[in-house]
Design an enzyme around this catalytic site. Structure first.
Site, PDB file in Angstrom:
ATOM      1  N   ASN A 319       0.867  -1.179   0.000  1.00 29.35           N
ATOM      2  CA  ASN A 319       0.000   0.000   0.000  1.00 29.35           C
ATOM      3  C   ASN A 319       0.900   1.224   0.000  1.00 29.35           C
ATOM      4  O   ASN A 319       1.765   1.365   0.872  1.00 29.35           O
ATOM      5  CB  ASN A 319      -0.920   0.002   1.226  1.00 29.35           C
ATOM      6  CG  ASN A 319      -1.878   1.191   1.216  1.00 29.35           C
ATOM      7  OD1 ASN A 319      -1.472   2.335   1.360  1.00 29.35           O
ATOM      8  ND2 ASN A 319      -3.156   0.904   1.070  1.00 29.35           N
ATOM      9  N   SER A 342      -5.093  -0.289  -2.673  1.00 28.43           N
ATOM     10  CA  SER A 342      -5.510   1.080  -2.362  1.00 28.43           C
ATOM     11  C   SER A 342      -6.634   1.014  -1.348  1.00 28.43           C
ATOM     12  O   SER A 342      -7.621   0.301  -1.558  1.00 28.43           O
ATOM     13  CB  SER A 342      -5.982   1.799  -3.629  1.00 28.43           C
ATOM     14  OG  SER A 342      -6.238   3.161  -3.378  1.00 28.43           O
ATOM     15  N   GLU A 343      -6.507   1.761  -0.246  1.00 29.75           N
ATOM     16  CA  GLU A 343      -7.438   1.573   0.865  1.00 29.75           C
ATOM     17  C   GLU A 343      -8.876   1.966   0.561  1.00 29.75           C
ATOM     18  O   GLU A 343      -9.788   1.631   1.318  1.00 29.75           O
ATOM     19  CB  GLU A 343      -6.950   2.312   2.124  1.00 29.75           C
ATOM     20  CG  GLU A 343      -6.753   3.794   2.004  1.00 29.75           C
ATOM     21  CD  GLU A 343      -5.314   4.157   1.721  1.00 29.75           C
ATOM     22  OE1 GLU A 343      -4.873   5.199   2.240  1.00 29.75           O
ATOM     23  OE2 GLU A 343      -4.639   3.432   0.977  1.00 29.75           O
ATOM     24  N   ASN A 344      -9.118   2.682  -0.541  1.00 28.07           N
ATOM     25  CA  ASN A 344     -10.500   2.994  -0.895  1.00 28.07           C
ATOM     26  C   ASN A 344     -11.222   1.825  -1.549  1.00 28.07           C
ATOM     27  O   ASN A 344     -12.413   1.910  -1.834  1.00 28.07           O
ATOM     28  CB  ASN A 344     -10.562   4.228  -1.797  1.00 28.07           C
ATOM     29  CG  ASN A 344      -9.824   4.040  -3.105  1.00 28.07           C
ATOM     30  OD1 ASN A 344      -8.683   3.587  -3.124  1.00 28.07           O
ATOM     31  ND2 ASN A 344     -10.458   4.399  -4.202  1.00 28.07           N
TER      32      ASN A 344
END
Length: 540
Positions: A319, A342-344
């Protein structure tokens, strides 16, 4: 045979009651419930869909940046003039779009968010005392919402331990430059030798969500990275209001493809005139695929980016924070496969798109337009942080304002002056299994120290950094022994580095010249430079 006889008896009972139940029966099937029956109600006017939201209501609003925002429902709230709202959302859009419009109209009194970002009006209202703001780590916000929808009152997480989140005292409201309302301390417990803090679930009176399509029964599906906070929020309020781009017939979705079943959807409207703004339109040009001659510029950012790329290992799940960390991915060896998360809600990020590939529903955590690799997947924000919290991500690379000698990290606010919010950073650095690499310029403006004996800014995480990469040197960080210099940039001496570092450090007897180290690793650090050099990326 007993279960079969029971089923038959229920069938006969339903058939005998079919004529008198009306809305309670359909096609010979009876619906029984221990609570008040609520079927999805369809609206044509978005104002009608939100007119019951009263002053002082607590609303949850889905989106990530400008991706997946309920544009029509937000415009409808502007028309109703409802005020005194508490809004729960990852951020507040931008100054003149999304929730930013409700901030400008002063309809929001209290925000619960993880990120202020580039919304100058959000930051201004907060620092001036006009707006109350509870900042919470992004993964915690997602899990609090998920827990609320699941009926779980609270949970323990290691994220935020040793920071203002746990200790209390984070400013919620300012008055005349001083903290008028501060956050309260969290309860702490120890499990298996690790400290955890108690976080309470979040629910709302209403939730406003943007989905892609709905069927006429009320089932909904999302598109690409627009799942984000929209999906878990659907379940966490008394009334869920959903706007979609298209309504299709029942049966158009395979049952296994439905993201949110109709049981969670109370009000539904087909939205009109979607603007779908993009916060950071990032593209690459066709001519950038052509090889470029000459040695790339030897500037500060490029030094850090090229060295950071050497941290990648084949098969790694990583990440990368916005800025320098993300750009490091453009120098990955062609012999490696790296899975970028990607944290979204994306696993399998690829390059920025060409202009004809831009998709407003496909952005990374930096709100930039992106593409994905074959085999990529999309998921909601709560699922994303399960990957992170569970230690499934091998490497996280991010920037910093300050790093201490024992690996404490500060990168989210300067009290009373600047606040961006912690976003996903607190979660990304909270797992011992995940290697944490900080990439940053060695000194701040005015040559003030960023590598220090002790951080003076609010912490993002305690003793969490493993590696520091700057344009001058590379350090290993030990949570008990402190810093050890392991690499120097060509032309610099140990004394040069000591002068710009706010803490004395050990020097490895095997410390290498950074350029020599690159050669020894045998990695072509200029790989894909011709395609994706940051000087050739267009930000519009």
């Amino acid at each position: 045979m007993a279960p079969l006889r029971l089923l038959c008896s229920w069938t006969r009972l339903c058939a005998s009651l079919r004529g008198s139940w009306g809305p309670g029966s359909k096609g010979g099937v009876c619906y029984f419930s221990t609570s008040t029956c609520r079927h999805t109600k369809f609206y044509k006017d978005p104002v009608e869909a939100v007119k019951d939201i009263p002053d002082g209501a607590k609303i949850l609003v889905g989106s990530f940046g400008l991706c997946g925002i309920p544009e029509n429902l937000i415009r409808a709230l502007l028309k109703t003039g409802v005020k005194g709202l508490t809004a729960v959302s990852n951020n507040a859009g931008v100054d003149n779009f999304g929730l930013g419009r409700l901030l400008r109209s002063k309809q929001i009194k209290h925000m619960i968010s993880s990120y202020v970002g580039e919304n100058a009006e959000f930051e201004r209202q907060y620092l001036s005392g006009e707006l109350e703001v509870e900042l919470t780590p992004q993964g915690t916000l997602a899990e609090r919402i998920r827990a609320g929808g699941a009926g779980v009152p609270a949970f323990y997480t290691s994220t935020g331990y040793g920071t203002l989140v746990q200790e209390g005292g984070a400013p919620i409201k300012y008055k005349d430059g001083s903290i008028a309302i501060a956050s309260k301390p969290r309860e702490v417990r120890e499990f298996n030798g690790q400290h955890f803090i108690l976080e309470e679930a979040i629910t709302g009176d209403f939730v406003l969500v943007k989905a892609w399509k709905a069927d006429s029964a009320g089932n909904i599906i999302f598109r690409k990275s627009a799942q984000n906070f929209n999906l878990p929020m659907c379940k966490a309020a008394g009334t869920t209001v959903v706007e979609v781009e298209e309504i299709v017939d029942v049966g158009s979705f395979a049952p296994e493809d439905i993201h949110i079943p109709k049981i969670y959807v109370h009000c539904l409207i087909k939205g009109e005139k979607y603007e779908k703004r993009i916060e950071r339109l990032s593209t690459r040009k066709q001519e950038d695929v052509k090889a470029k001659s000459g040695k790339p510029g030897d500037n500060v950012r490029e030094r850090i980016i090229k060295r950071a790329a050497l941290e990648f290992e084949d098969g790694m799940y990583a990440n990368l924070g916005i800025g320098i960390p993300l750009l490091a991915s453009n120098f990955i060896s062609p012999n490696m496969t790296i899975h970028l998360q990607s944290e979204n809600g994306i696993l399998g990020l690829d390059l920025y798109p060409f202009e004809n590939e831009v998709d407003a529903d496909l952005i990374n955590a930096g709100k930039e337009t992106v593409t994905v690799l074959p085999g990529a997947s999309y998921f909601s924000i709560d699922e994303s942080f399960v990957m992170i919290r569970g230690g499934h991500v091998n490497l996280t690379m991010l920037g910093a304002m300050q790093v201490s000698k024992y690996g404490d990290l500060a990168n989210w606010m300067i009290p009373g002056k600047m606040v961006k919010g912690m976003g996903g950073a607190m979660y990304l650095v909270s797992r011992p299994k995940t290697k944490v690499v900080v990439t940053m310029e060695h000194s701040a403006k005015g040559n003030t120290h960023k590598i220090m004996e002790k951080c003076t800014l609010p912490l993002t995480g305690k003793q969490c950094v493993n590696h520091i990469i700057t344009e001058k040197a590379v350090f290993d960080v030990d949570s008990k022994k402190g810093l050890t210099l392991i690499e120097l940039w060509e032309g610099l001496t140990v004394d040069d580095v000591k002068k710009s570092t706010g803490y004395d450090f050990a020097v490895s007897p095997k410390h290498a010249n950074a350029a020599d180290h690159n050669l020894k690793r045998g990695i072509n650090i200029y790989h894909r430079l011709c395609v994706f050099h940051f000087n050739h990326i267009e930000f519009q």
